[in-house]
Motif scaffolding. Sequence first.
Motif, short mmCIF file in Angstrom:
data_model
loop_
_atom_site.label_atom_id
_atom_site.label_comp_id
_atom_site.label_asym_id
_atom_site.label_seq_id
_atom_site.Cartn_x
_atom_site.Cartn_y
_atom_site.Cartn_z
N VAL A 184 0.84 -1.20 0.00
CA VAL A 184 0.00 0.00 0.00
C VAL A 184 0.88 1.26 0.00
O VAL A 184 1.88 1.32 0.71
CB VAL A 184 -0.92 0.02 1.25
CG1 VAL A 184 -1.82 1.24 1.24
CG2 VAL A 184 -1.77 -1.25 1.32
N LEU A 185 0.47 2.23 -0.79
CA LEU A 185 1.16 3.52 -0.83
C LEU A 185 0.18 4.58 -0.32
O LEU A 185 -0.97 4.63 -0.78
CB LEU A 185 1.57 3.82 -2.28
CG LEU A 185 2.11 5.22 -2.60
CD1 LEU A 185 3.41 5.50 -1.84
CD2 LEU A 185 2.36 5.35 -4.11
N ASP A 186 0.62 5.42 0.61
CA ASP A 186 -0.23 6.50 1.14
C ASP A 186 0.32 7.84 0.65
O ASP A 186 1.44 8.23 1.00
CB ASP A 186 -0.23 6.42 2.68
CG ASP A 186 -1.15 7.48 3.31
OD1 ASP A 186 -1.85 8.20 2.57
OD2 ASP A 186 -1.16 7.57 4.56
N LEU A 187 -0.49 8.55 -0.14
CA LEU A 187 -0.06 9.84 -0.70
C LEU A 187 -0.38 10.96 0.28
O LEU A 187 -1.54 11.21 0.57
CB LEU A 187 -0.77 10.10 -2.03
CG LEU A 187 -0.62 9.03 -3.10
CD1 LEU A 187 -1.40 9.43 -4.36
CD2 LEU A 187 0.85 8.81 -3.44
N GLY A 188 0.66 11.64 0.78
CA GLY A 188 0.46 12.70 1.77
C GLY A 188 0.16 12.08 3.12
O GLY A 188 -0.88 12.33 3.72
N SER A 189 1.11 11.29 3.61
CA SER A 189 0.87 10.45 4.78
C SER A 189 0.90 11.22 6.10
O SER A 189 0.54 10.68 7.14
CB SER A 189 1.89 9.31 4.82
OG SER A 189 3.18 9.81 4.54
N GLY A 190 1.34 12.48 6.07
CA GLY A 190 1.32 13.32 7.27
C GLY A 190 2.11 12.71 8.41
O GLY A 190 3.24 12.23 8.23
N ILE A 205 -2.67 -1.22 -3.69
CA ILE A 205 -3.64 -0.19 -3.30
C ILE A 205 -2.89 1.11 -3.03
O ILE A 205 -1.82 1.10 -2.41
CB ILE A 205 -4.40 -0.63 -2.02
CG1 ILE A 205 -5.24 -1.87 -2.32
CG2 ILE A 205 -5.32 0.49 -1.50
CD1 ILE A 205 -5.40 -2.80 -1.18
N ILE A 206 -3.46 2.21 -3.51
CA ILE A 206 -2.93 3.52 -3.15
C ILE A 206 -4.04 4.25 -2.40
O ILE A 206 -5.20 4.26 -2.84
CB ILE A 206 -2.48 4.31 -4.39
CG1 ILE A 206 -1.35 3.54 -5.10
CG2 ILE A 206 -2.01 5.71 -4.00
CD1 ILE A 206 -0.76 4.22 -6.32
N VAL A 207 -3.70 4.78 -1.24
CA VAL A 207 -4.69 5.53 -0.47
C VAL A 207 -4.22 6.97 -0.34
O VAL A 207 -3.04 7.30 -0.59
CB VAL A 207 -4.91 4.93 0.96
CG1 VAL A 207 -5.40 3.51 0.88
CG2 VAL A 207 -3.64 5.03 1.78
N SER A 208 -5.12 7.84 0.05
CA SER A 208 -4.77 9.23 0.32
C SER A 208 -5.91 9.81 1.12
O SER A 208 -7.07 9.48 0.87
CB SER A 208 -4.56 9.98 -1.00
OG SER A 208 -4.14 11.30 -0.72
#
Length: 350
Positions: free
Chosen positions: A67-73, A144-147
Amino acid sequence: MNTNDSVKEYYGKVLQSSGDLQTNACCTATDTPHHLKQLLANIHPEVAARYYGCGLVRPDLLLGMRVLDLGSGSGRDCYLLSQLVGEQGYVLGVDMTEEQLAVADRHLEWHRQKFGFAKSNVEFRKGYIEHLDQLGLEENSFDIIVSNCVINLSPDKEAVLREAYRLLKPGGELYFSDVYADRRVPAELVKDKVLYGECLSGALYWNDFLNLAKRAGFPDPRLVEDRPLAIENQQILARIGHIAFFSATYRLFKLDGLESHCEDYGQAVVYRGGIAHAEHRFQLDKHHLLEKGRIFPVCGNSYRMLHESRFNPYFDFFGNTDTHYGIFEGCGSTLPFDKTVQQPASGGCC
Ligand SMILES: C[S@@+](CC[C@H](N)C(=O)[O-])C[C@H]1O[C@@H](n2cnc3c(N)ncnc32)[C@H](O)[C@@H]1O
Protein backbone atom coordinates in the motif's frame (compact mmCIF):
# COMPACT_ATOMS: atom_id res chain seq x y z
CA MET A 1 6.05 31.22 -2.23
CA ASN A 2 4.56 28.49 -4.45
CA THR A 3 1.53 26.38 -3.49
CA ASN A 4 3.52 23.45 -2.16
CA ASP A 5 5.68 25.75 0.00
CA SER A 6 2.71 27.50 1.56
CA VAL A 7 1.03 24.14 2.25
CA LYS A 8 4.28 22.91 3.84
CA GLU A 9 4.30 25.98 6.04
CA TYR A 10 0.68 25.38 7.03
CA TYR A 11 1.22 21.73 7.99
CA GLY A 12 4.77 22.16 9.28
CA LYS A 13 4.60 25.42 11.21
CA VAL A 14 1.06 26.82 11.56
CA LEU A 15 -0.68 23.64 12.71
CA GLN A 16 0.67 21.68 15.66
CA SER A 17 -2.34 19.43 16.15
CA SER A 18 -5.86 18.91 14.82
CA GLY A 19 -7.07 21.32 17.55
CA ASP A 20 -5.44 24.17 15.56
CA LEU A 21 -7.63 23.60 12.49
CA GLN A 22 -10.05 26.43 11.77
CA THR A 23 -12.71 24.26 10.10
CA ASN A 24 -13.80 20.64 10.21
CA ALA A 25 -12.78 19.96 6.58
CA CYS A 26 -9.75 17.92 7.69
CA CYS A 27 -11.70 15.92 10.29
CA THR A 28 -13.23 12.49 10.00
CA ALA A 29 -16.90 12.29 10.96
CA THR A 30 -17.57 8.77 9.69
CA ASP A 31 -18.62 6.24 12.32
CA THR A 32 -15.53 4.16 12.88
CA PRO A 33 -16.24 0.42 12.98
CA HIS A 34 -15.46 -1.26 16.29
CA HIS A 35 -12.55 -3.38 15.00
CA LEU A 36 -10.85 -0.26 13.62
CA LYS A 37 -11.30 1.61 16.88
CA GLN A 38 -9.28 -1.15 18.50
CA LEU A 39 -6.50 -0.75 15.93
CA LEU A 40 -6.57 3.05 16.21
CA ALA A 41 -6.11 2.69 19.98
CA ASN A 42 -2.70 1.15 19.20
CA ILE A 43 -1.45 4.34 17.57
CA HIS A 44 0.95 6.67 19.36
CA PRO A 45 -0.79 9.78 20.80
CA GLU A 46 1.58 12.20 19.04
CA VAL A 47 0.80 10.60 15.66
CA ALA A 48 -2.94 10.63 16.39
CA ALA A 49 -2.88 14.27 17.50
CA ARG A 50 -1.53 15.36 14.11
CA TYR A 51 -4.11 13.48 12.09
CA TYR A 52 -5.81 15.76 9.56
CA GLY A 53 -7.72 13.27 7.42
CA CYS A 54 -11.31 13.67 6.22
CA GLY A 55 -12.35 10.04 5.68
CA LEU A 56 -11.66 6.42 6.43
CA VAL A 57 -9.22 5.09 3.83
CA ARG A 58 -9.55 1.44 4.60
CA PRO A 59 -10.83 -0.72 1.79
CA ASP A 60 -11.56 -4.39 2.50
CA LEU A 61 -9.07 -7.24 2.07
CA LEU A 62 -5.73 -5.70 2.90
CA LEU A 63 -3.81 -8.65 4.32
CA GLY A 64 -0.45 -9.05 2.58
CA MET A 65 -0.99 -6.01 0.31
CA ARG A 66 1.54 -3.38 -0.77
CA VAL A 67 0.00 0.00 0.00
CA LEU A 68 1.16 3.52 -0.83
CA ASP A 69 -0.23 6.50 1.14
CA LEU A 70 -0.06 9.84 -0.70
CA GLY A 71 0.46 12.70 1.77
CA SER A 72 0.87 10.45 4.78
CA GLY A 73 1.32 13.32 7.27
CA SER A 74 2.19 12.14 10.77
CA GLY A 75 1.52 8.55 9.67
CA ARG A 76 -1.78 7.73 11.36
CA ASP A 77 -3.28 5.95 8.36
CA CYS A 78 0.02 4.19 7.62
CA TYR A 79 0.13 2.78 11.13
CA LEU A 80 -3.51 1.72 10.87
CA LEU A 81 -2.85 0.09 7.50
CA SER A 82 0.33 -1.51 8.85
CA GLN A 83 -1.82 -3.59 11.19
CA LEU A 84 -4.31 -4.43 8.43
CA VAL A 85 -1.75 -5.54 5.83
CA GLY A 86 0.04 -7.56 8.51
CA GLU A 87 3.69 -8.42 8.76
CA GLN A 88 3.83 -9.81 5.22
CA GLY A 89 2.39 -6.62 3.75
CA TYR A 90 4.08 -3.27 3.23
CA VAL A 91 3.03 0.37 3.65
CA LEU A 92 4.91 3.33 2.20
CA GLY A 93 3.95 6.87 3.22
CA VAL A 94 5.06 9.83 1.09
CA ASP A 95 4.85 13.42 2.30
CA MET A 96 6.67 16.66 1.46
CA THR A 97 6.58 18.29 4.93
CA GLU A 98 9.59 17.53 7.11
CA GLU A 99 7.85 18.27 10.40
CA GLN A 100 5.10 15.75 9.56
CA LEU A 101 7.59 13.12 8.43
CA ALA A 102 9.65 13.64 11.60
CA VAL A 103 6.64 12.72 13.77
CA ALA A 104 5.86 9.69 11.61
CA ASP A 105 9.48 8.46 11.63
CA ARG A 106 10.01 9.06 15.33
CA HIS A 107 7.47 6.36 16.22
CA LEU A 108 8.40 3.61 13.75
CA GLU A 109 10.06 1.42 16.35
CA TRP A 110 7.35 2.12 18.96
CA HIS A 111 4.71 0.82 16.56
CA ARG A 112 6.76 -2.18 15.48
CA GLN A 113 6.93 -3.28 19.10
CA LYS A 114 3.27 -2.44 19.74
CA PHE A 115 2.17 -4.57 16.77
CA GLY A 116 4.56 -7.38 17.74
CA PHE A 117 6.27 -7.45 14.33
CA ALA A 118 9.80 -8.81 13.98
CA LYS A 119 10.50 -6.17 11.32
CA SER A 120 8.62 -2.96 10.60
CA ASN A 121 6.43 -3.10 7.49
CA VAL A 122 6.16 0.71 7.25
CA GLU A 123 8.44 3.26 5.61
CA PHE A 124 8.17 7.00 5.11
CA ARG A 125 9.79 8.93 2.28
CA LYS A 126 10.02 12.63 1.60
CA GLY A 127 8.58 13.53 -1.78
CA TYR A 128 5.97 15.31 -3.85
CA ILE A 129 2.93 13.32 -4.86
CA GLU A 130 2.94 14.99 -8.29
CA HIS A 131 6.53 13.75 -8.81
CA LEU A 132 6.50 10.21 -7.51
CA ASP A 133 8.75 9.36 -10.47
CA GLN A 134 11.56 11.06 -8.51
CA LEU A 135 11.34 8.39 -5.79
CA GLY A 136 12.38 5.55 -8.07
CA LEU A 137 9.28 3.47 -7.30
CA GLU A 138 8.61 0.60 -9.65
CA GLU A 139 5.70 0.89 -12.09
CA ASN A 140 2.74 -1.46 -11.44
CA SER A 141 4.06 -2.25 -7.97
CA PHE A 142 1.30 -1.28 -5.51
CA ASP A 143 -1.94 -3.18 -4.87
CA ILE A 144 -3.64 -0.19 -3.30
CA ILE A 145 -2.93 3.52 -3.15
CA VAL A 146 -4.69 5.53 -0.47
CA SER A 147 -4.77 9.23 0.32
CA ASN A 148 -6.62 11.17 2.97
CA CYS A 149 -7.43 14.83 2.48
CA VAL A 150 -4.34 15.62 0.42
CA ILE A 151 -5.02 15.74 -3.33
CA ASN A 152 -7.07 18.94 -2.89
CA LEU A 153 -3.84 20.56 -1.69
CA SER A 154 -1.89 19.65 -4.80
CA PRO A 155 -1.26 22.30 -7.46
CA ASP A 156 -1.29 19.58 -10.16
CA LYS A 157 -4.03 17.09 -9.34
CA GLU A 158 -3.99 15.44 -12.75
CA ALA A 159 -0.29 14.58 -12.34
CA VAL A 160 -1.09 12.95 -8.97
CA LEU A 161 -3.79 10.77 -10.54
CA ARG A 162 -1.53 9.89 -13.49
CA GLU A 163 1.28 8.88 -11.13
CA ALA A 164 -1.11 6.79 -9.04
CA TYR A 165 -2.26 5.01 -12.21
CA ARG A 166 1.34 4.32 -13.22
CA LEU A 167 2.29 2.83 -9.85
CA LEU A 168 -0.80 0.66 -9.37
CA LYS A 169 -0.76 -2.98 -10.38
CA PRO A 170 -3.44 -3.91 -12.94
CA GLY A 171 -6.56 -4.68 -10.89
CA GLY A 172 -5.31 -2.43 -8.10
CA GLU A 173 -7.14 0.61 -6.87
CA LEU A 174 -6.73 4.19 -5.73
CA TYR A 175 -9.01 4.46 -2.69
CA PHE A 176 -9.03 7.95 -1.28
CA SER A 177 -10.94 10.53 0.71
CA ASP A 178 -10.87 14.18 -0.23
CA VAL A 179 -12.81 17.43 -0.27
CA TYR A 180 -14.94 18.49 -3.27
CA ALA A 181 -16.96 21.60 -4.09
CA ASP A 182 -20.35 21.86 -5.76
CA ARG A 183 -18.91 24.42 -8.22
CA ARG A 184 -15.53 25.72 -9.40
CA VAL A 185 -13.88 27.72 -6.60
CA PRO A 186 -13.10 31.32 -7.68
CA ALA A 187 -9.41 32.15 -8.21
CA GLU A 188 -9.27 34.76 -5.42
CA LEU A 189 -10.27 32.09 -2.88
CA VAL A 190 -7.70 29.64 -4.26
CA LYS A 191 -5.02 32.26 -3.44
CA ASP A 192 -6.16 32.47 0.20
CA LYS A 193 -3.54 30.51 2.17
CA VAL A 194 -5.80 29.66 5.10
CA LEU A 195 -8.71 28.52 2.94
CA TYR A 196 -6.29 26.50 0.83
CA GLY A 197 -4.45 25.03 3.83
CA GLU A 198 -7.76 24.08 5.45
CA CYS A 199 -8.47 21.86 2.41
CA LEU A 200 -11.28 24.06 1.10
CA SER A 201 -10.27 26.35 -1.74
CA GLY A 202 -8.02 23.79 -3.47
CA ALA A 203 -10.97 21.41 -3.67
CA LEU A 204 -12.05 20.36 -7.12
CA TYR A 205 -15.54 20.90 -8.46
CA TRP A 206 -16.76 17.26 -8.35
CA ASN A 207 -17.45 17.03 -12.08
CA ASP A 208 -13.99 18.40 -12.93
CA PHE A 209 -12.59 15.65 -10.72
CA LEU A 210 -14.50 12.97 -12.63
CA ASN A 211 -13.18 14.26 -15.96
CA LEU A 212 -9.64 14.52 -14.59
CA ALA A 213 -9.81 10.95 -13.31
CA LYS A 214 -11.01 9.72 -16.70
CA ARG A 215 -8.12 11.50 -18.44
CA ALA A 216 -5.66 9.94 -15.99
CA GLY A 217 -6.78 6.40 -16.92
CA PHE A 218 -9.66 5.78 -14.51
CA PRO A 219 -12.82 5.82 -16.69
CA ASP A 220 -15.29 4.79 -14.00
CA PRO A 221 -14.64 6.40 -10.58
CA ARG A 222 -16.88 4.87 -7.92
CA LEU A 223 -18.19 6.95 -5.03
CA VAL A 224 -18.04 4.98 -1.78
CA GLU A 225 -19.33 7.51 0.74
CA ASP A 226 -19.81 11.23 1.16
CA ARG A 227 -20.97 13.85 3.62
CA PRO A 228 -21.50 17.60 3.49
CA LEU A 229 -19.01 19.73 5.40
CA ALA A 230 -20.61 22.05 7.92
CA ILE A 231 -18.31 25.08 8.12
CA GLU A 232 -18.86 26.63 11.52
CA ASN A 233 -16.15 29.32 11.46
CA GLN A 234 -18.15 32.48 10.63
CA GLN A 235 -15.23 34.36 9.04
CA ILE A 236 -14.49 31.46 6.71
CA LEU A 237 -18.17 31.02 5.98
CA ALA A 238 -18.41 34.69 4.98
CA ARG A 239 -15.54 34.22 2.54
CA ILE A 240 -16.75 31.06 0.85
CA GLY A 241 -20.30 32.32 0.34
CA HIS A 242 -22.64 29.80 -1.22
CA ILE A 243 -20.06 27.20 -2.19
CA ALA A 244 -20.97 23.84 -0.67
CA PHE A 245 -18.12 21.51 0.25
CA PHE A 246 -18.25 17.75 0.69
CA SER A 247 -15.93 15.08 1.96
CA ALA A 248 -16.07 12.04 -0.31
CA THR A 249 -14.32 8.71 -0.67
CA TYR A 250 -13.83 7.39 -4.18
CA ARG A 251 -12.37 4.14 -5.43
CA LEU A 252 -10.69 4.11 -8.84
CA PHE A 253 -9.74 0.73 -10.29
CA LYS A 254 -6.86 0.37 -12.71
CA LEU A 255 -8.39 -1.91 -15.32
CA ASP A 256 -7.39 -1.61 -18.92
CA GLY A 257 -10.36 -1.07 -21.23
CA LEU A 258 -12.91 -0.20 -18.55
CA GLU A 259 -15.86 1.45 -20.31
CA SER A 260 -16.88 5.08 -19.87
CA HIS A 261 -20.41 4.08 -18.84
CA CYS A 262 -22.17 1.15 -17.22
CA GLU A 263 -23.10 -1.19 -20.06
CA ASP A 264 -25.50 -4.09 -19.68
CA TYR A 265 -24.33 -7.53 -20.81
CA GLY A 266 -26.80 -9.43 -18.63
CA GLN A 267 -24.07 -10.33 -16.14
CA ALA A 268 -24.49 -11.00 -12.44
CA VAL A 269 -22.40 -11.83 -9.38
CA VAL A 270 -23.06 -13.56 -6.08
CA TYR A 271 -21.06 -12.65 -2.98
CA ARG A 272 -19.96 -15.86 -1.30
CA GLY A 273 -18.94 -14.22 1.98
CA GLY A 274 -15.57 -14.68 3.62
CA ILE A 275 -14.25 -11.12 3.62
CA ALA A 276 -13.35 -10.12 7.16
CA HIS A 277 -15.76 -7.61 8.71
CA ALA A 278 -18.00 -7.90 5.64
CA GLU A 279 -19.31 -11.38 6.32
CA HIS A 280 -22.93 -10.63 5.42
CA ARG A 281 -22.65 -7.69 3.01
CA PHE A 282 -19.88 -6.42 0.81
CA GLN A 283 -19.87 -2.81 -0.31
CA LEU A 284 -18.29 -2.13 -3.69
CA ASP A 285 -19.50 1.47 -3.67
CA LYS A 286 -22.40 3.62 -2.51
CA HIS A 287 -24.77 1.92 -4.99
CA HIS A 288 -23.54 -1.65 -4.75
CA LEU A 289 -24.17 -3.31 -1.43
CA LEU A 290 -23.95 -7.01 -2.17
CA GLU A 291 -25.67 -9.37 0.23
CA LYS A 292 -24.10 -12.78 0.74
CA GLY A 293 -25.73 -15.45 -1.40
CA ARG A 294 -27.97 -13.10 -3.37
CA ILE A 295 -27.80 -12.79 -7.18
CA PHE A 296 -26.85 -9.22 -8.00
CA PRO A 297 -27.11 -8.03 -11.64
CA VAL A 298 -24.09 -5.88 -12.53
CA CYS A 299 -22.83 -3.82 -15.44
CA GLY A 300 -19.73 -4.85 -17.37
CA ASN A 301 -17.47 -2.52 -15.37
CA SER A 302 -18.65 -3.69 -11.94
CA TYR A 303 -18.22 -7.30 -13.07
CA ARG A 304 -14.62 -6.58 -14.04
CA MET A 305 -13.89 -4.65 -10.81
CA LEU A 306 -14.77 -7.78 -8.89
CA HIS A 307 -13.50 -10.37 -11.35
CA GLU A 308 -10.07 -8.85 -12.10
CA SER A 309 -9.16 -7.68 -8.61
CA ARG A 310 -8.29 -9.18 -5.22
CA PHE A 311 -12.05 -9.64 -4.65
CA ASN A 312 -12.35 -12.43 -7.25
CA PRO A 313 -12.12 -15.46 -4.89
CA TYR A 314 -15.09 -14.22 -2.87
CA PHE A 315 -17.58 -14.11 -5.74
CA ASP A 316 -19.36 -16.37 -8.21
CA PHE A 317 -19.60 -14.84 -11.65
CA PHE A 318 -22.32 -15.33 -14.23
CA GLY A 319 -22.39 -14.34 -17.89
CA ASN A 320 -19.98 -12.85 -20.38
CA THR A 321 -19.85 -9.87 -22.71
CA ASP A 322 -20.97 -11.70 -25.88
CA THR A 323 -24.36 -9.99 -25.97
CA HIS A 324 -24.92 -6.33 -25.25
CA TYR A 325 -28.34 -5.27 -23.92
CA GLY A 326 -27.77 -1.50 -23.99
CA ILE A 327 -27.00 0.93 -21.23
CA PHE A 328 -27.25 -0.44 -17.68
CA GLU A 329 -30.33 1.41 -16.45
CA GLY A 330 -30.13 2.84 -12.95
CA CYS A 331 -26.41 3.59 -13.06
CA GLY A 332 -26.75 7.28 -13.86
CA SER A 333 -27.33 6.92 -17.62
CA THR A 334 -30.49 6.11 -19.54
CA LEU A 335 -31.51 5.72 -23.16
CA PRO A 336 -31.50 9.31 -24.52
CA PHE A 337 -34.28 8.63 -27.03
CA ASP A 338 -38.03 8.73 -26.55
CA LYS A 339 -39.39 5.18 -27.07
CA THR A 340 -42.94 6.29 -27.87
CA VAL A 341 -43.63 5.70 -31.56
CA GLN A 342 -45.37 8.72 -33.08
CA GLN A 343 -47.44 8.30 -36.22
CA PRO A 344 -46.41 10.67 -39.04
CA ALA A 345 -49.26 13.18 -39.82
CA SER A 346 -49.53 11.90 -43.38
CA GLY A 347 -47.47 10.00 -45.91
CA GLY A 348 -44.22 8.20 -45.11
CA CYS A 349 -41.11 9.45 -43.39
CA CYS A 350 -37.75 10.19 -45.04
C1 LIG B 1 -4.58 17.50 5.49
S1 LIG B 1 -3.02 16.76 5.78
C2 LIG B 1 -3.44 15.06 5.77
C3 LIG B 1 -2.34 14.19 6.28
C4 LIG B 1 -2.68 12.73 6.45
N1 LIG B 1 -3.14 12.12 5.25
C5 LIG B 1 -3.66 12.56 7.57
O1 LIG B 1 -4.74 12.02 7.29
O2 LIG B 1 -3.38 12.96 8.68
C6 LIG B 1 -2.19 17.00 4.26
C7 LIG B 1 -0.80 16.40 4.18
O3 LIG B 1 -0.45 16.32 2.80
C8 LIG B 1 0.87 16.74 2.61
N2 LIG B 1 0.94 17.26 1.24
C9 LIG B 1 0.17 18.22 0.70
N3 LIG B 1 0.50 18.43 -0.59
C10 LIG B 1 1.49 17.54 -0.87
C11 LIG B 1 2.24 17.27 -2.04
N4 LIG B 1 2.03 17.95 -3.15
N5 LIG B 1 3.19 16.30 -1.98
C12 LIG B 1 3.41 15.61 -0.83
N6 LIG B 1 2.73 15.85 0.31
C13 LIG B 1 1.78 16.80 0.30
C14 LIG B 1 1.09 17.79 3.68
O4 LIG B 1 2.44 17.92 3.96
C15 LIG B 1 0.28 17.23 4.84
O5 LIG B 1 1.07 16.40 5.63
